[in-house]
Write an enzyme that holds these catalytic residues in place. Structure first.
Site, PDB file in Angstrom:
ATOM      1  N   TYR A  53      42.344  83.758 145.747  1.00 21.47           N
ATOM      2  CA  TYR A  53      41.991  83.780 147.171  1.00 21.47           C
ATOM      3  C   TYR A  53      40.684  83.042 147.448  1.00 21.47           C
ATOM      4  CZ  TYR A  53      45.424  87.602 147.460  1.00 21.47           C
ATOM      5  OH  TYR A  53      46.551  88.368 147.380  1.00 21.47           O
ATOM      6  N   HIS A 111      48.418  88.629 138.848  1.00 23.16           N
ATOM      7  CA  HIS A 111      48.814  88.208 140.191  1.00 23.16           C
ATOM      8  C   HIS A 111      50.273  87.731 140.237  1.00 23.16           C
ATOM      9  CE1 HIS A 111      47.014  86.311 144.102  1.00 23.16           C
ATOM     10  NE2 HIS A 111      48.183  86.863 144.311  1.00 23.16           N
TER      11      HIS A 111
END
Length: 279
Positions: A53, A111
């Site tokens: 991110y 992730h």
């Protein structure tokens, strides 16, 4: 604006996770800091970030600025799929902690899976980080059911939760059917179907009955389910507050039937690194 004092939590693997959290995907850079500060001021205590991110530094700055007691917060971060070899995973984790300005995170997750990952070695490394007290719990995101069965039934990893895309237009019945008997909660990302829920006429009609928005109904539907958490993203303070309002919505059987009748095969997050999803 009103703030919320407490959000119901789910206990798993020795930690308690607030059922309604705050997602930070697609909020890269310093602009993320005031957004997270706003969420914390409203009462969010579960903040979800990730290396990919590119906002861990901003999240860390927001946490430092808020000055909240560390044990009142739940912070999740994640390692990207190119960092799943044991040494690379440790480097990724160390960098995340440094950027977040934290001594530990509450939950460290994979992730996305990688085709060449050595799952036993990966999970062993994560478990060592947990034993060292640097993460309080471990979990995985975007794993298929066969991958989860390997992790849980064969490797017997102490996964605290599994994070996947889940909203009123995508069924996760198979996954939930597997996780619930094991007492492992599911964290729903993209719980508003990347904004699509807000304009859905069925959800809007249910919302009108409850003096709620369509988005609030989508979140209420998720939180109505046993062992399900949600991490909606919201830049604007008004949207953050509105999402908290979903906690007050109580759906009835008629509402649930109407939502059950919506299409359940709409997957909106499937990047090139995604696995072959189960049928």
């Amino acid at each position: 604006m009103d703030t919320i004092d407490t959000i119901e939590t789910i206990e798993t693997q020795g930690i308690r996770i607030p059922r309604l959290g705050f997602g930070t995907f697609r909020m890269p850079g310093a602009d993320c800091q005031p957004v997270v500060e706003s969420a914390l001021a409203l009462g969010y205590r579960h903040i979800d970030t990730a290396t990919m991110y590119q906002n861990e530094e901003a999240v860390g700055a927001a946490l430092a600025s808020a000055g909240l007691a560390r044990d009142t917060l739940h912070i999740t971060t994640k390692a990207w799929h190119d960092s799943l070899q044991p040494d690379a995973l440790r480097r990724s984790f160390d960098s995340s902690l440094q950027r977040l300005r934290l001594d530990y995170v509450d939950l460290f997750m994979v992730h996305w899976p990688a085709p060449d990952m050595n799952l036993p070695a990966l999970l062993e490394t994560m478990q060592k980080l947990r034993e060292e007290g640097r993460t309080r719990a471990i979990g995985v995101c975007n794993f298929t059911l066969p991958m989860l069965k390997t992790a849980l039934d064969d490797v017997r990893a102490p996964l605290a939760c599994v994070q996947v895309e889940y909203h009123p237009f995508l069924s996760q019945a198979g996954l939930l059917g597997y996780l619930r008997p094991k007492g492992i909660p599911l964290v729903a990302y993209a719980p508003l179907a990347q904004g699509r829920a807000a304009s859905d006429p069925v959800l809007a009609k249910i919302g009108a009955k409850h003096d709620a928005s369509a988005a609030q109904i989508a979140l209420a539907w998720l939180l109505d389910q046993d062992g399900v958490m949600a991490i909606p993203k919201a830049r604007r303070k008004e949207s953050q507050q509105s999402n908290l309002g979903a906690l007050k919505v109580r759906l009835d059987d008629e509402d649930r039937r109407a939502i059950a009748a919506l299409p359940k095969d709409q997957r909106y997050v499937s990047p090139p690194c995604a696995p072959e999803w189960d049928a």
